[in-house]
Design a protein around this motif. Structure first.
Motif, PDB file in Angstrom:
ATOM      1  N   LYS A 117       0.843  -1.203   0.000  1.00 37.15           N
ATOM      2  CA  LYS A 117       0.000   0.000   0.000  1.00 37.15           C
ATOM      3  C   LYS A 117       0.879   1.255   0.000  1.00 37.15           C
ATOM      4  O   LYS A 117       0.621   2.210  -0.733  1.00 37.15           O
ATOM      5  CB  LYS A 117      -0.898  -0.053   1.257  1.00 37.15           C
ATOM      6  N   ALA A 149       3.758   6.076  -5.323  1.00 34.75           N
ATOM      7  CA  ALA A 149       3.664   6.280  -6.777  1.00 34.75           C
ATOM      8  C   ALA A 149       2.609   7.347  -7.086  1.00 34.75           C
ATOM      9  O   ALA A 149       2.815   8.222  -7.941  1.00 34.75           O
ATOM     10  CB  ALA A 149       3.327   4.966  -7.469  1.00 34.75           C
ATOM     11  N   ALA A 150       1.472   7.289  -6.372  1.00 38.15           N
ATOM     12  CA  ALA A 150       0.405   8.282  -6.598  1.00 38.15           C
ATOM     13  C   ALA A 150       0.909   9.677  -6.209  1.00 38.15           C
ATOM     14  O   ALA A 150       0.664  10.665  -6.925  1.00 38.15           O
ATOM     15  CB  ALA A 150      -0.829   7.915  -5.772  1.00 38.15           C
ATOM     16  N   LYS A 165       3.832   1.594  -1.182  1.00 37.49           N
ATOM     17  CA  LYS A 165       4.458   1.743  -2.486  1.00 37.49           C
ATOM     18  C   LYS A 165       3.478   2.375  -3.479  1.00 37.49           C
ATOM     19  O   LYS A 165       3.836   3.261  -4.245  1.00 37.49           O
ATOM     20  CB  LYS A 165       4.913   0.365  -2.975  1.00 37.49           C
ATOM     21  N   GLU A 166       2.223   1.919  -3.412  1.00 36.29           N
ATOM     22  CA  GLU A 166       1.195   2.497  -4.288  1.00 36.29           C
ATOM     23  C   GLU A 166       0.970   3.968  -3.959  1.00 36.29           C
ATOM     24  O   GLU A 166       0.875   4.815  -4.848  1.00 36.29           O
ATOM     25  CB  GLU A 166      -0.133   1.753  -4.110  1.00 36.29           C
ATOM     26  N   ASP A 167       0.878   4.263  -2.658  1.00 34.53           N
ATOM     27  CA  ASP A 167       0.673   5.654  -2.228  1.00 34.53           C
ATOM     28  C   ASP A 167       1.819   6.537  -2.710  1.00 34.53           C
ATOM     29  O   ASP A 167       1.604   7.671  -3.156  1.00 34.53           O
ATOM     30  CB  ASP A 167       0.578   5.745  -0.697  1.00 34.53           C
TER      31      ASP A 167
END
Ligand SMILES: [Zn+2]
Length: 410
Positions: free
Chosen positions: A268, A274-275, A270-272
């Motif tokens: 999560k 990237a966003a 890592k996704e945050d």
């Protein structure tokens, strides 16, 4: 008699009969040099010399440290950190290193046999390193097969099967299905884990399989058309577990997530991230577009809007901007109106980015080349965009002014 002995002597390998013998008395038979260090040949030794994938033992001979133990024909060379004058020596083998090697090496025998049983995969190489131990298999095995082989090897470990050493003539060995190398006439030493595995080996092995403790596969990779299996046994498995536990404890604390949720939490994050990076990039582009419009307006002054025959010339110097942002700004500038952008930034070094709109007559790469040379650096580009930098930060304003002076006349 003495003379004859000198020719037929062979170091007696005490570890072959008793791998638990760690102290012994021996007579010095010869003194040599090995890589500039003193080395002794003894009439008998409990030190294992490197061979068959198992490293040598270390320890002491009298007051001297044993740094290496090397097979030298029929003899064993003990390489020492200092001279030993005595004719008889007391030898002490490092017990921890010996036990470690016994655990890894016997674990390897069991794991290799388990891979034969589970996946018909034959071990073609064995490496016992200071930390990493591997076997190379002649065929590719999958994660599930590896776990099955690991389970089987551990079953055999926990059954505490007796381990026996015997010796066969080359002919007996061939009859028993072994394949001794061509020309071998000496007896073949066979190591057997009762009812499970039997193979020729000169290494040091424990009395029972239980001493291996545990066999843990730590990694599996493709290797030369087969698989390379990394594993740890006994004490190394305990140490590897402790190392991993320490890393996990740090992650649990840093990510404020329980062990079972670590992977999901990290995913999560890592996704945050990237966003956030996408949002930051969009904001940066918007901010740079605002900068570009302001710079163009300043360059234009109250006069008419720039045209291809009368482009705007923007010369600007920034502090601490990375080259990437200068390039983005220059690209925005020359896209908004017919313009030449000569941008510089100073940080640990001086950066330059030069650009011009489509259809303008300057040789941008040549302009940049001259400017970066003035900065004592290098750079390049093609067509309408070029960038570079140099260490002579104090010359940045001068380099920009010179570039501006050499622009094609309007
Ligand atoms: Zn072996």
């Amino acid at each position: 008699m003495t003379v004859r002995l000198r020719f037929v002597r062979t170091t007696e390998r005490l570890h072959r009969q008793d791998p638990y013998l760690l102290e012994f008395e021996a007579a010095v038979v010869a003194r040599r040099q090995h890589d500039g260090r003193p080395a002794l040949i003894l009439d008998r030794t409990a030190f294992y010399a490197e061979s068959g994938g198992q490293p040598w033992d270390t320890g002491a001979l009298g007051e001297a440290r044993v740094l290496a133990v090397i097979e030298a024909g029929a003899d064993v060379l003990h390489v020492l950190d200092r001279e030993v004058a005595a004719e008889r020596v007391h030898g002490r083998v490092d017990p921890y290193r010996r036990r470690d090697h016994m655990q890894q090496h016997h674990g390897q025998h069991l794991l290799s046999k388990a891979f034969v049983d589970v996946a018909q995969a034959t071990t073609v190489a064995f490496h016992l390193g200071g930390e990493d131990t591997t076997v190379d298999l002649d065929r590719l095995v999958g994660e599930e097969q590896a776990r099955s082989a690991e389970r089987l090897a551990n079953d055999v470990v926990w059954q505490a099967r007796p381990v026996r050493v015997s010796s066969l003539t080359a002919a007996q060995a061939r009859a028993a299905g072994f394949d001794p190398p061509e020309g071998v006439v000496a007896d073949i030493r066979i190591v057997e884990a009762e009812g499970f595995d039997r193979q020729p080996c000169g290494g040091t092995h424990p009395r029972t399989t239980a001493e291996v403790g545990v066999v843990v596969i730590t990694a599996l990779e493709r290797y030369k058309g087969g698989s390379r299996v990394h594993f740890v046994c006994g004490g190394r498995a305990l140490a590897a577990f402790a190392r991993r536990q320490q890393v996990l404890d740090q992650l649990v604390s840093t990510l404020s997530a329980p062990l079972d949720e670590l992977a999901a939490t990290a995913g999560k994050l890592k996704e945050d991230l990237a966003a956030s990076e996408r949002r930051a990039k969009a904001l940066l582009e918007r901010a740079l577009e605002g900068d570009a419009r302001r710079l163009l307006a300043d360059a234009q002054g109250p006069g008419p809007a720039p045209t291809v025959s009368s482009p705007a010339v923007v010369v600007a110097r920034f502090d601490g901007w990375p080259a990437e942002e200068l390039r983005l700004l220059a690209t925005q500038l020359v896209a908004l109106a017919p313009a030449v952008a000569l941008l510089g930034s100073r940080s640990d070094k001086a950066h330059l980015v030069f650009a011009q709109s489509e259809g303008l007559p300057n040789d941008v790469p040549a302009l940049l080349k001259a400017a970066v040379e003035h900065l004592g650096g290098r750079g390049g580009g093609r067509g309408n965009l070029a960038q570079g930098g140099g260490d002579r930060v104090e010359r940045l304003d001068e380099a920009l002014a010179r570039a501006r002076a050499s622009l094609a006349a309007r």
